[in-house]
Design an enzyme around this catalytic site. Sequence first.
Site, PDB file in Angstrom:
ATOM      1  N   ASP A 160       1.164  -0.867  -0.196  1.00 21.63           N
ATOM      2  CA  ASP A 160      -0.016  -0.123  -0.343  1.00 21.63           C
ATOM      3  C   ASP A 160       0.395   1.093   0.109  1.00 21.63           C
ATOM      4  OD1 ASP A 160      -1.926  -1.330  -0.058  1.00 21.63           O
ATOM      5  OD2 ASP A 160      -2.275  -1.336   1.981  1.00 21.63           O
ATOM      6  N   CYS A 182     -38.387   7.328  32.070  1.00 22.03           N
ATOM      7  CA  CYS A 182     -38.809   7.772  32.677  1.00 22.03           C
ATOM      8  C   CYS A 182     -40.013   8.170  33.343  1.00 22.03           C
ATOM      9  CB  CYS A 182     -39.110   9.413  32.226  1.00 22.03           C
ATOM     10  SG  CYS A 182     -40.341   9.748  30.723  1.00 22.03           S
ATOM     11  N   LYS A 232     -26.862 -14.909  -8.540  1.00 16.93           N
ATOM     12  CA  LYS A 232     -27.523 -13.743  -8.659  1.00 16.93           C
ATOM     13  C   LYS A 232     -27.196 -13.048  -8.095  1.00 16.93           C
ATOM     14  CE  LYS A 232     -32.437 -12.159  -9.993  1.00 16.93           C
ATOM     15  NZ  LYS A 232     -32.342 -10.902  -8.556  1.00 16.93           N
ATOM     16  N   CYS A 243     -43.370   9.327  24.268  1.00 14.38           N
ATOM     17  CA  CYS A 243     -42.919   9.744  25.286  1.00 14.38           C
ATOM     18  C   CYS A 243     -42.725  10.921  24.636  1.00 14.38           C
ATOM     19  CB  CYS A 243     -41.534   9.031  25.771  1.00 14.38           C
ATOM     20  SG  CYS A 243     -40.988   9.901  27.553  1.00 14.38           S
ATOM     21  N   LYS A 288     -28.413 -20.037 -18.583  1.00 15.64           N
ATOM     22  CA  LYS A 288     -28.591 -18.808 -19.728  1.00 15.64           C
ATOM     23  C   LYS A 288     -27.866 -20.174 -20.076  1.00 15.64           C
ATOM     24  CE  LYS A 288     -26.595 -13.905 -17.929  1.00 15.64           C
ATOM     25  NZ  LYS A 288     -25.726 -13.247 -18.636  1.00 15.64           N
ATOM     26  N   SER A 322     -35.918  -6.888 -17.552  1.00 15.05           N
ATOM     27  CA  SER A 322     -35.197  -8.365 -16.551  1.00 15.05           C
ATOM     28  C   SER A 322     -35.918  -9.766 -16.788  1.00 15.05           C
ATOM     29  CB  SER A 322     -36.282  -7.900 -15.498  1.00 15.05           C
ATOM     30  OG  SER A 322     -37.632  -7.978 -16.362  1.00 15.05           O
ATOM     31  N   LYS A 333     -35.079 -18.643  -8.329  1.00 14.37           N
ATOM     32  CA  LYS A 333     -34.856 -17.659  -7.076  1.00 14.37           C
ATOM     33  C   LYS A 333     -34.745 -18.412  -5.470  1.00 14.37           C
ATOM     34  CE  LYS A 333     -34.972 -13.895  -6.842  1.00 14.37           C
ATOM     35  NZ  LYS A 333     -35.697 -12.618  -7.105  1.00 14.37           N
ATOM     36  N   CYS A 341     -43.763   5.834  29.835  1.00 12.44           N
ATOM     37  CA  CYS A 341     -42.586   5.337  29.083  1.00 12.44           C
ATOM     38  C   CYS A 341     -41.948   4.899  29.856  1.00 12.44           C
ATOM     39  CB  CYS A 341     -42.376   6.789  29.397  1.00 12.44           C
ATOM     40  SG  CYS A 341     -40.092   6.670  28.480  1.00 12.44           S
ATOM     41  N   VAL A 386       3.766   1.494  -0.889  1.00 10.21           N
ATOM     42  CA  VAL A 386       4.552   2.016  -2.309  1.00 10.21           C
ATOM     43  C   VAL A 386       3.500   2.416  -3.501  1.00 10.21           C
ATOM     44  CG1 VAL A 386       5.136   0.633  -4.949  1.00 10.21           C
ATOM     45  CG2 VAL A 386       6.057   0.203  -1.948  1.00 10.21           C
ATOM     46  N   TYR A 387       2.014   2.123  -3.572  1.00  8.83           N
ATOM     47  CA  TYR A 387       0.726   2.533  -4.123  1.00  8.83           C
ATOM     48  C   TYR A 387       0.415   4.323  -4.080  1.00  8.83           C
ATOM     49  CZ  TYR A 387      -3.151   3.201  -6.689  1.00  8.83           C
ATOM     50  OH  TYR A 387      -4.426   3.003  -7.268  1.00  8.83           O
ATOM     51  N   ASP A 388       0.736   4.279  -2.966  1.00  9.80           N
ATOM     52  CA  ASP A 388       0.647   5.493  -2.176  1.00  9.80           C
ATOM     53  C   ASP A 388       1.394   6.471  -2.929  1.00  9.80           C
ATOM     54  OD1 ASP A 388      -1.811   4.885  -1.524  1.00  9.80           O
ATOM     55  OD2 ASP A 388      -0.913   4.781   1.435  1.00  9.80           O
ATOM     56  N   TYR A 439     -21.094  -9.773 -16.648  1.00 10.15           N
ATOM     57  CA  TYR A 439     -21.857 -10.787 -16.534  1.00 10.15           C
ATOM     58  C   TYR A 439     -22.252 -10.151 -17.801  1.00 10.15           C
ATOM     59  CZ  TYR A 439     -26.039  -8.136 -15.068  1.00 10.15           C
ATOM     60  OH  TYR A 439     -27.290  -6.851 -14.523  1.00 10.15           O
ATOM     61  N   GLU A 474     -24.948 -18.964 -13.045  1.00  9.49           N
ATOM     62  CA  GLU A 474     -24.044 -17.963 -12.361  1.00  9.49           C
ATOM     63  C   GLU A 474     -25.026 -17.192 -11.120  1.00  9.49           C
ATOM     64  OE1 GLU A 474     -22.858 -14.356 -15.333  1.00  9.49           O
ATOM     65  OE2 GLU A 474     -24.161 -15.519 -16.904  1.00  9.49           O
ATOM     66  N   ASP A 531     -27.191  -9.805  -4.960  1.00  6.17           N
ATOM     67  CA  ASP A 531     -28.215  -8.930  -5.300  1.00  6.17           C
ATOM     68  C   ASP A 531     -27.512  -7.615  -4.782  1.00  6.17           C
ATOM     69  OD1 ASP A 531     -30.835  -8.017  -3.983  1.00  6.17           O
ATOM     70  OD2 ASP A 531     -31.270  -8.988  -2.109  1.00  6.17           O
ATOM     71  N   CYS A 554     -36.378  13.086  29.416  1.00  9.55           N
ATOM     72  CA  CYS A 554     -36.754  12.059  29.034  1.00  9.55           C
ATOM     73  C   CYS A 554     -34.888  10.950  29.318  1.00  9.55           C
ATOM     74  CB  CYS A 554     -37.540  11.004  28.669  1.00  9.55           C
ATOM     75  SG  CYS A 554     -37.497   9.122  27.969  1.00  9.55           S
TER      76      CYS A 554
END
Length: 687
Positions: free
Chosen positions: A36, A427, A129, A442, A306, A85, A330, A424, A38-40, A239, A127, A131, A447
């Site tokens: 990290d 209180c 799915k 309340c 597919k 879809s 699903k 409540c 070196v990247y920075d 995908y 594959e 979410d 409270c």
Amino acid sequence: MEEIKPEVRQRVEELRQLLQQASYTYYVLDNPIMEDAVYDQLYRELQQLETHYPETITADSPTQRVGEKPATQFPSVRHKIPLYSLENAFNIEELKVWQERWWRHAPSEEQGKQGENSPLTPLYVCELKIDGSALALSYENGVLVRGATRGDGITGEDITPNVRTIRSIPLRLNLENPPPSVEVRGEAFLPLDVFQKINQERSQASEAPFANPRNAAAGTLRQLDPRIVDRRRLDFFAYTLHIPGMDDTSIARTQWEALELLQKMGFRVNPNRKVCTSLPEVAEYYEHWDTERLNLPYMTDGVVVKINSFALQEQLGFTQKFPRWAVALKYAAEEAPTRVENISVNVGRTGALTPLAEMRPVQLAGTTVSRATLHNSDRVAQLDIRIGDTVIVRKAGEIIPEVLRVIPELRPAEAKPFQIPTHCPVCNQPVVRPAGEAVTRCVNASCPAILRGAIEHWVSRDALDINGMGEKLVRQLVDRGLVHSVADLYDLTSERLETLERMGKKSAQKLVQAIAQSKTKPWSRVLYGLGIRHVGSVNAQLLTEQFPTVEKLAEAEPDAIASVYGIGSEIAQSVYQWFRIPANQTLISRLKATGLQLAAEVEAHPTPASKQSFSGKTFVITGTLPTLKRDEAKVLIQKAGGKVTDSVSKKTDYLVVGEEAGSKLEKAEALGIPQLSEAQLLEMLEG
């Protein structure tokens, strides 16, 4: 202008290639090739060169991922290729029905290959799915030029600045000679650990948690400030690949080859994919991941199946809604029975009493569930839930536990109906349920539960952003009587803070400095931090633009407050009533004395007439819009000078129509009122 030496240009290009390769191996292959630090160091060198020689900056430079300027809104764009879809199937029997259906549309030569035991049976690619939220990415000559939401499949929103922040989406394709145009489809999602961290932060800020990673991803992508999107750390799986104007079979003849090509291009492709030769093999894959998905670092709610051959896909084509060659298989939401051992009541910062079912621990979607919100007394009555009941619990969106139903046959004889307490539980003061509301509250401003919630909201990131003041510290401050309102925070000294548990001298001094620093936060942040009911951060910004000092807002009548674009009568009444309470007037005086910003630096001007494109027009919104919430659409219309009402009449000029529109659509059609999709509404606003 200083002439750029060839060796400088060469070094800039070399740095870009090094950083791009490092990002690819880190975010896509999960196999870092450099430290990290070196990247920075390389990143800073590139940044310095581009700052000194701005002519060398290109759109695909790693330094250009995160823009600094928030957007005012997202323009509507039409997809070059529609995003269809998928048809859903919920078990293997329904999958067989899908196969029989596409088979009837297959060419006669393909039908001759029928038979699951035949070696000529079409291959399926399975594959997971994901979410999340679908994205359409456009590349020209190998460079990312646009990222858009799915929208309604035909029209989406251009969210390119936000898409650029996703590290697993390449800004330049990893090809020496990329095609002139490439369209990539995939799913943006939030890893579970990131999602949980975001919800923890929202909880600490007294904000409602996201229901599930899908909602969180969608909400993140629609943030107007790309810096917020960058902090959320979205991820992406590609995908689908389209190369307009070219024969896809010359590059990839199958879905499997397309996935491999996407990976070569620099995209992250889900590794848990498989080619299956028959439906039983698909069923085996589906059943395997039904349990194994609980071990994944992201959410998946099914399997996408597919047909592998692009040639056969093209021959099968589409229905009006779905491709015939793909289906989403699903998983059912996981449910489990358990016993309610107690029903407790939580008191929030607004005084709302929320009943909670405390249950015998049960395993759901890979986690142990022992509590579930019952929302309010209406939900309790609807369920008729009682202590001792056996209930069916599930995870809404596989994240938030909820009680689905009670099994009355298993109810013990001594079980009694649960009633929201009349006092409540914190209180012991009387509670009230305002007419027309489902929530019991309340109303005792002293409270401890309300005070803790008010302080946690005040110190949250979107309000005064006081770093170091977490939930446990706030509880100590309230329980020990060190604070009785948010104004008391500004009287705290490091000596008093040092008396608290786990609070050393250095930490106490830092916290006092953070509290002092919060005095520089703008008036809109202070207004939001006050926690006035219905006033969120956006509404606070709108109000402070129109009322640039606290005195002007406190003196304003409800009608004047409601006249602000995006502020309705309910918010206006809430603000008006808040400033009428003597304790709140005292609070404002104390906050002003501490030096907090209760006035804007420059008074805002009203919206110019040129922007009032909807002036005199009345709109009604019905159904669920693809990307906008109704309140968001309402604000946009009101900002443009329009009026939004709840019912359709002859005076209605436009009906904005979303999915599952109801009787309002029928009435509008009968009256001949013009209809608008969300995309058309956004186009009118842009125009």
